[in-house]
Enzyme design. Structure first.
Site, short mmCIF file in Angstrom:
data_model
loop_
_atom_site.label_atom_id
_atom_site.label_comp_id
_atom_site.label_asym_id
_atom_site.label_seq_id
_atom_site.Cartn_x
_atom_site.Cartn_y
_atom_site.Cartn_z
CE LYS A 16 -2.94 -2.90 -0.40
NZ LYS A 16 -3.49 -3.20 -1.72
CD GLU A 72 -4.13 6.26 4.08
OE1 GLU A 72 -5.33 6.27 4.40
OE2 GLU A 72 -3.71 5.64 3.09
CG HIS A 121 -13.56 -2.98 6.08
ND1 HIS A 121 -13.68 -1.64 5.84
CD2 HIS A 121 -13.03 -3.09 7.31
CE1 HIS A 121 -13.23 -0.97 6.88
NE2 HIS A 121 -12.83 -1.82 7.79
NE ARG A 168 -10.87 -8.21 -6.00
CZ ARG A 168 -10.49 -7.41 -5.01
NH1 ARG A 168 -9.21 -7.30 -4.72
NH2 ARG A 168 -11.38 -6.72 -4.33
C1 MV4 Z 1 -9.76 5.17 5.46
C2 MV4 Z 1 -10.87 5.77 6.08
C3 MV4 Z 1 -10.71 7.03 6.59
N1 MV4 Z 1 -9.52 7.65 6.50
N2 MV4 Z 1 -8.61 5.84 5.38
C4 MV4 Z 1 -11.68 0.89 4.62
C5 MV4 Z 1 -11.43 -0.01 3.48
C6 MV4 Z 1 -10.04 0.26 3.10
N3 MV4 Z 1 -9.84 0.04 1.68
C7 MV4 Z 1 -9.83 1.68 3.51
N4 MV4 Z 1 -10.88 2.03 4.42
C8 MV4 Z 1 -10.94 3.25 4.99
N5 MV4 Z 1 -9.81 3.96 4.92
C9 MV4 Z 1 -8.50 7.04 5.91
N6 MV4 Z 1 -7.33 7.67 5.85
C10 MV4 Z 1 -12.04 5.05 6.16
C11 MV4 Z 1 -12.08 3.79 5.65
C12 MV4 Z 1 -13.32 3.10 5.83
C13 MV4 Z 1 -14.10 2.69 4.78
C14 MV4 Z 1 -13.73 2.92 3.48
C15 MV4 Z 1 -14.50 2.50 2.44
C16 MV4 Z 1 -15.68 1.84 2.71
C17 MV4 Z 1 -16.07 1.59 3.99
C18 MV4 Z 1 -15.29 2.00 5.04
C19 MV4 Z 1 -15.72 1.76 6.33
C20 MV4 Z 1 -14.94 2.16 7.35
C21 MV4 Z 1 -13.75 2.82 7.11
#
Ligand code: MV4
Length: 499
Positions: free
Chosen positions: A116, A199, A234, A291
């Site tokens: 990542k 982050e 997720h 993918r």
């Molecule tokens: C985050 C975020 C807030 N701030 N990164 C969750 C899935 C992963 N691919 C990254 N995710 C998140 N990253 C920062 N810097 C909040 C989430 C997140 C989220 C993102 C997409 C869909 C659902 C989510 C549920 C909780 C948190």
């Protein structure tokens, strides 16, 4: 073009790939574990080979066995689907070593986007906005220091993570030390790598992703976005396109950003670039999924482009058959994941024998199922049973059509997420498009977090709204232990269902 393709997967995605191959005149080879002897993908393929016992480690993840089947059957290429070996660079290498085409991106892109931090560096080089944070794995000391610089709240993320695994929200300095310890041990356990980076925390973001197709000659197109904010832990529940927050200009900027990331990563094949979008519609690069994704059908519904066929053609060395100008999004589409899970008991997996299965039909309906009536949903794998994909001229028609289709959908013998979808479709925030990634949790709160009361409320919503009489009588009586005559009224129950 290939004459024979091995599909290294099971259930609905294996079926989806077999269908694409059949339309292209390509022979198909299925693989199966002990519990999948009678699975739909085995029945649909031209040939099928047993690869081991039920645990994925001993069957669908066995690179040696799958390569061996490809050689024995004479398959020239392998499609990995999603999950299992789809983002495994070692598998892509093994294919190459055996002279078999891996239907996916180059292994170097899988490795690069698998880290990542490397992915973030790649996006940055491509002039794509990334979430403020670090670009390298950090020591504990560096984490403490950088967290102060960035300012709380922050997200601790596993370098080898993705899809929300190994991720931790840290709200204050006081929480940081123990969070780091926990995150490292989680990451070590899940990925065998305890590297972390940080982050800035984006509050209540929306999750919007961009579908791309890139050929081996550097031609790339974007096929528009998918809104994936309706998730639980997720795990996506409903996906749709277009996103209500999108307009032509934002789509173009996000699409071009996605293609720049792909180019910088040396990517080809189908792929998805994920973004977080904040309240002010600023978008930030999140990660690349190297993918074919579960939710690819909604994009196919509005663009008319068969992503799986394009992926196979790209792997075979063909040039992209579309330019960006050919891509037109028409209408709207949603996908509802039908899982063998009990939505009113904490989404507990509910594998078992499907004793009744009748899929909806009519205008705008597509069902990608991995099962049939009489099939068994094994407990060893992802409990996805089917995906209902709905197309309509606009979002409003999609919602009405989806309710209709979900009510037509009969799955007996196991519990499924169908009633949960009906509850979501009745939620005014969903209908108005005013939701973010916290939506599903708030619906569960509204339903009393899986309580009996919540179950009854949900079933009442699902049943009273339309003629879910049998659903109401059977489910509510047997599982809810309540009196449906009192609850729904005599008249409603007197009318019998045609099935
Ligand atoms: C985050 C975020 C807030 N701030 N990164 C969750 C899935 C992963 N691919 C990254 N995710 C998140 N990253 C920062 N810097 C909040 C989430 C997140 C989220 C993102 C997409 C869909 C659902 C989510 C549920 C909780 C948190």
């Amino acid at each position: 073009m290939f004459e024979k393709v091995l599909v290294a997967n099971r259930s609905e995605i294996a079926v989806r790939i077999i269908r694409a191959c059949k339309e292209m005149g390509i022979k198909t080879v299925a693989v199966f574990s002990d519990v999948d002897r009678d699975a739909l993908h085995v029945r649909m393929a031209d040939e099928a080979y047993h690869i081991g016992p039920p645990p994925a480690r001993e069957s669908y993840l066995r690179i040696d066995k799958i390569i061996d089947v490809a050689k024995r059957s004479g398959a020239e290429a392998i499609h990995p689907g999603y999950g299992f070996l789809a983002e495994n660079a070692e598998f892509a290498q093994a294919c190459e070593d055996a002279g078999i085409v891996f239907i996916g991106p180059p292994k170097e892109s899988i490795v690069a986007m698998g880290s990542k931090t490397v992915a973030r560096q790649t996006a940055m080089k491509a002039d794509v906005p990334v979430i403020p944070g670090t670009l390298e794995p950090l020591s504990d000391e560096e984490i403490f220091q950088k967290a102060e610089e960035i300012g709380f709240p922050i997200m601790l993320k596993a370098v080898a993570g993705g899809g929300g695994k190994g991720m931790r929200l840290v709200k204050s300095r006081e929480e940081l030390e123990s969070a780091v310890r926990l995150a490292r041990s989680e990451a070590k356990g899940a990925f065998g790598d305890d590297s972390l980076y940080i982050e800035k925390y984006i509050e209540n973001p929306r999750h919007v992703e961009m579908q791309i197709l890139v050929d081996r000659y550097g031609n790339g197109i974007y096929l528009g976005e998918r809104e994936c904010s309706i998730q639980r832990r997720h795990q996506k529940v409903i996906e749709e396109t277009p996103s209500v927050i999108m307009d032509e200009e934002l789509r173009r900027r996000m699409g071009e950003a996605a293609l720049r990331v792909a180019k910088a990563a040396g990517y080809y094949s189908a792929g998805t670039v994920e973004f977080l979008v904040d309240k002010d519609r600023n978008f930030y690069f999140l990660e690349v999924n190297t993918r074919l994704q579960v939710e690819h059908p909604v994009t196919e519904m509005v663009t008319g482009i068969d992503i799986v066929k394009e992926m196979i053609k790209i792997a075979a060395g063909e040039k992209l058959s579309y330019t960006q100008d050919d891509v037109k999004m028409e209408g709207a589409s949603m996908e509802f994941r039908i899982y063998a899970e009990d939505p009113f008991n904490n989404f507990m997996p509910a594998p078992g024998k499907i004793t009744g299965f009748r899929v909806p039909g009519g205008p705008g309906i597509r069902v990608d199922a991995g099962v049939y009536e009489g099939a068994v949903v094994p407990m060893e794998y992802d409990p996805i049973v089917a995906k209902l994909i709905v197309w309509g001229k606009d979002r409003k028609e999609v919602i009405e059509r989806s309710k209709r289709a979900l009510r037509e959908f009969v799955v007996r013998g196991i519990k499924t997420t169908i009633p949960f979808h009906l509850v979501v479709l009745d939620d005014e925030r969903f209908v108005s498009g005013d939701f973010d990634t916290t939506f599903v949790e708030s619906v569960l709160d509204k339903l009393g977090r899986g309580s009996q009361e919540g179950l009854e409320l949900a079933l009442a919503l699902a049943a009273i709204a339309e003629d879910q009489k049998e659903y109401a009588s059977e489910r509510v009586c047997k599982e809810g232990g309540m009196d449906p005559w009192k609850f729904f009224g005599r008249k409603m129950l007197m009318r019998t269902c045609w099935w």
